[in-house]
Write a protein that holds these residues in place. Sequence first.
Motif, PDB file in Angstrom:
ATOM      1  N   UNK A 106     -34.710  44.251 -24.617  1.00  0.00           N
ATOM      2  CA  UNK A 106     -35.180  44.564 -25.968  1.00  0.00           C
ATOM      3  C   UNK A 106     -34.056  44.395 -26.995  1.00  0.00           C
ATOM      4  N   UNK A 107     -32.851  44.834 -26.633  1.00  0.00           N
ATOM      5  CA  UNK A 107     -31.707  44.682 -27.541  1.00  0.00           C
ATOM      6  C   UNK A 107     -31.382  43.205 -27.760  1.00  0.00           C
ATOM      7  N   UNK A 108     -31.463  42.408 -26.703  1.00  0.00           N
ATOM      8  CA  UNK A 108     -31.215  40.968 -26.830  1.00  0.00           C
ATOM      9  C   UNK A 108     -32.262  40.329 -27.726  1.00  0.00           C
ATOM     10  N   UNK A 109     -33.501  40.700 -27.563  1.00  0.00           N
ATOM     11  CA  UNK A 109     -34.577  40.156 -28.383  1.00  0.00           C
ATOM     12  C   UNK A 109     -34.388  40.528 -29.854  1.00  0.00           C
ATOM     13  N   UNK A 110     -33.923  41.737 -30.121  1.00  0.00           N
ATOM     14  CA  UNK A 110     -33.716  42.188 -31.501  1.00  0.00           C
ATOM     15  C   UNK A 110     -32.577  41.410 -32.180  1.00  0.00           C
ATOM     16  N   UNK A 111     -31.586  40.955 -31.399  1.00  0.00           N
ATOM     17  CA  UNK A 111     -30.488  40.171 -31.980  1.00  0.00           C
ATOM     18  C   UNK A 111     -30.960  38.804 -32.459  1.00  0.00           C
ATOM     19  N   UNK A 112     -32.011  38.261 -31.843  1.00  0.00           N
ATOM     20  CA  UNK A 112     -32.621  36.993 -32.261  1.00  0.00           C
ATOM     21  C   UNK A 112     -31.636  35.821 -32.267  1.00  0.00           C
ATOM     22  N   UNK A 113     -30.807  35.762 -31.237  1.00  0.00           N
ATOM     23  CA  UNK A 113     -29.866  34.657 -31.120  1.00  0.00           C
ATOM     24  C   UNK A 113     -30.593  33.413 -30.646  1.00  0.00           C
ATOM     25  N   UNK A 114     -30.030  32.270 -30.996  1.00  0.00           N
ATOM     26  CA  UNK A 114     -30.566  30.997 -30.516  1.00  0.00           C
ATOM     27  C   UNK A 114     -29.484  30.342 -29.658  1.00  0.00           C
ATOM     28  N   UNK A 115     -29.752  30.254 -28.371  1.00  0.00           N
ATOM     29  CA  UNK A 115     -28.801  29.677 -27.426  1.00  0.00           C
ATOM     30  C   UNK A 115     -29.488  28.494 -26.757  1.00  0.00           C
ATOM     31  N   UNK A 116     -28.926  27.299 -26.982  1.00  0.00           N
ATOM     32  CA  UNK A 116     -29.477  26.078 -26.400  1.00  0.00           C
ATOM     33  C   UNK A 116     -28.536  25.574 -25.317  1.00  0.00           C
ATOM     34  N   UNK A 117     -29.109  25.183 -24.197  1.00  0.00           N
ATOM     35  CA  UNK A 117     -28.326  24.636 -23.089  1.00  0.00           C
ATOM     36  C   UNK A 117     -28.828  23.236 -22.776  1.00  0.00           C
ATOM     37  N   UNK A 118     -27.898  22.363 -22.460  1.00  0.00           N
ATOM     38  CA  UNK A 118     -28.239  20.985 -22.101  1.00  0.00           C
ATOM     39  C   UNK A 118     -27.443  20.617 -20.847  1.00  0.00           C
ATOM     40  N   UNK A 119     -28.136  20.109 -19.837  1.00  0.00           N
ATOM     41  CA  UNK A 119     -27.501  19.686 -18.595  1.00  0.00           C
ATOM     42  C   UNK A 119     -27.537  18.164 -18.548  1.00  0.00           C
ATOM     43  N   UNK A 120     -26.365  17.572 -18.333  1.00  0.00           N
ATOM     44  CA  UNK A 120     -26.272  16.112 -18.249  1.00  0.00           C
ATOM     45  C   UNK A 120     -25.664  15.743 -16.903  1.00  0.00           C
ATOM     46  N   UNK A 121     -26.363  14.866 -16.182  1.00  0.00           N
ATOM     47  CA  UNK A 121     -25.892  14.435 -14.862  1.00  0.00           C
ATOM     48  C   UNK A 121     -24.826  13.368 -15.006  1.00  0.00           C
ATOM     49  N   UNK A 122     -23.825  13.420 -14.134  1.00  0.00           N
ATOM     50  CA  UNK A 122     -22.818  12.357 -14.086  1.00  0.00           C
ATOM     51  C   UNK A 122     -23.173  11.408 -12.951  1.00  0.00           C
ATOM     52  N   UNK A 123     -22.563  10.258 -12.943  1.00  0.00           N
ATOM     53  CA  UNK A 123     -22.873   9.250 -11.927  1.00  0.00           C
ATOM     54  C   UNK A 123     -22.398   9.622 -10.538  1.00  0.00           C
ATOM     55  N   UNK A 124     -21.462  10.552 -10.417  1.00  0.00           N
ATOM     56  CA  UNK A 124     -20.898  10.911  -9.118  1.00  0.00           C
ATOM     57  C   UNK A 124     -21.588  12.110  -8.487  1.00  0.00           C
ATOM     58  N   UNK A 125     -22.724  12.539  -8.998  1.00  0.00           N
ATOM     59  CA  UNK A 125     -23.462  13.659  -8.407  1.00  0.00           C
ATOM     60  C   UNK A 125     -23.139  14.995  -9.015  1.00  0.00           C
ATOM     61  N   UNK A 126     -22.344  15.025 -10.060  1.00  0.00           N
ATOM     62  CA  UNK A 126     -22.015  16.271 -10.731  1.00  0.00           C
ATOM     63  C   UNK A 126     -22.917  16.483 -11.937  1.00  0.00           C
ATOM     64  N   UNK A 127     -22.662  17.560 -12.653  1.00  0.00           N
ATOM     65  CA  UNK A 127     -23.440  17.868 -13.847  1.00  0.00           C
ATOM     66  C   UNK A 127     -22.542  18.576 -14.858  1.00  0.00           C
ATOM     67  N   UNK A 128     -22.762  18.284 -16.135  1.00  0.00           N
ATOM     68  CA  UNK A 128     -22.048  18.953 -17.218  1.00  0.00           C
ATOM     69  C   UNK A 128     -23.036  19.835 -17.966  1.00  0.00           C
ATOM     70  N   UNK A 129     -22.642  21.070 -18.186  1.00  0.00           N
ATOM     71  CA  UNK A 129     -23.474  22.035 -18.888  1.00  0.00           C
ATOM     72  C   UNK A 129     -22.870  22.279 -20.265  1.00  0.00           C
ATOM     73  N   UNK A 130     -23.691  22.099 -21.308  1.00  0.00           N
ATOM     74  CA  UNK A 130     -23.252  22.308 -22.693  1.00  0.00           C
ATOM     75  C   UNK A 130     -24.149  23.371 -23.307  1.00  0.00           C
TER      76      UNK A 130
END
Length: 165
Positions: free
Chosen positions: A64-88
């Motif tokens: 409830x406290x998190x909802x009241x703060x009304x933050x906007x958090x966007x996450x994007x996952x991008x795959x690399x060619x070697x089987x890894x992933x970058x999280x932004x």
Amino acid sequence: MSRAQQPRPITGRMVLLLMVAFFGVVIGVNLVMMRLAIQTLPGTEVDSAYSASLAYQKEIATAHAQSARNWKVDAHVERSGQGGATLRVEARDNFGRPMSGMKFQGRFERPTDRRADLPVDLAEVGVGIYRGSAETIAPGQWDLVLEGVASGQRLFLSRNRVLLN
């Protein structure tokens, strides 16, 4: 002309051997499957259901406290060619301003096997922008768990299902 070979008579001994062989195969397969199932069992979700139920009210208040703060958090996952992933991760407050100084932690969790979970350390690379990477991550469905901590207190928690190819 050759004589047709007479079929062997079915005796009590033959029926007994066939029954023992049949049930031996069934029991053997069941034992192998049971052993494989027990070896791959990840365990329980929580160690104590009672403790988990006591902490549930605290989790509701935190949500409830998190909802009241009304933050906007966007996450994007991008795959690399070697089987890894970058999280932004990009974090903004309720006025749309970038949030700096938070410590974000990411974790890729397998929905079916807790042993395959991968933590991702996120570092702030710009104002309100956090980035981290997992060197090797298998394709498939994962739960992306993001936690934002400030002053030693968790202020943000998000769990989203992602599909990695």
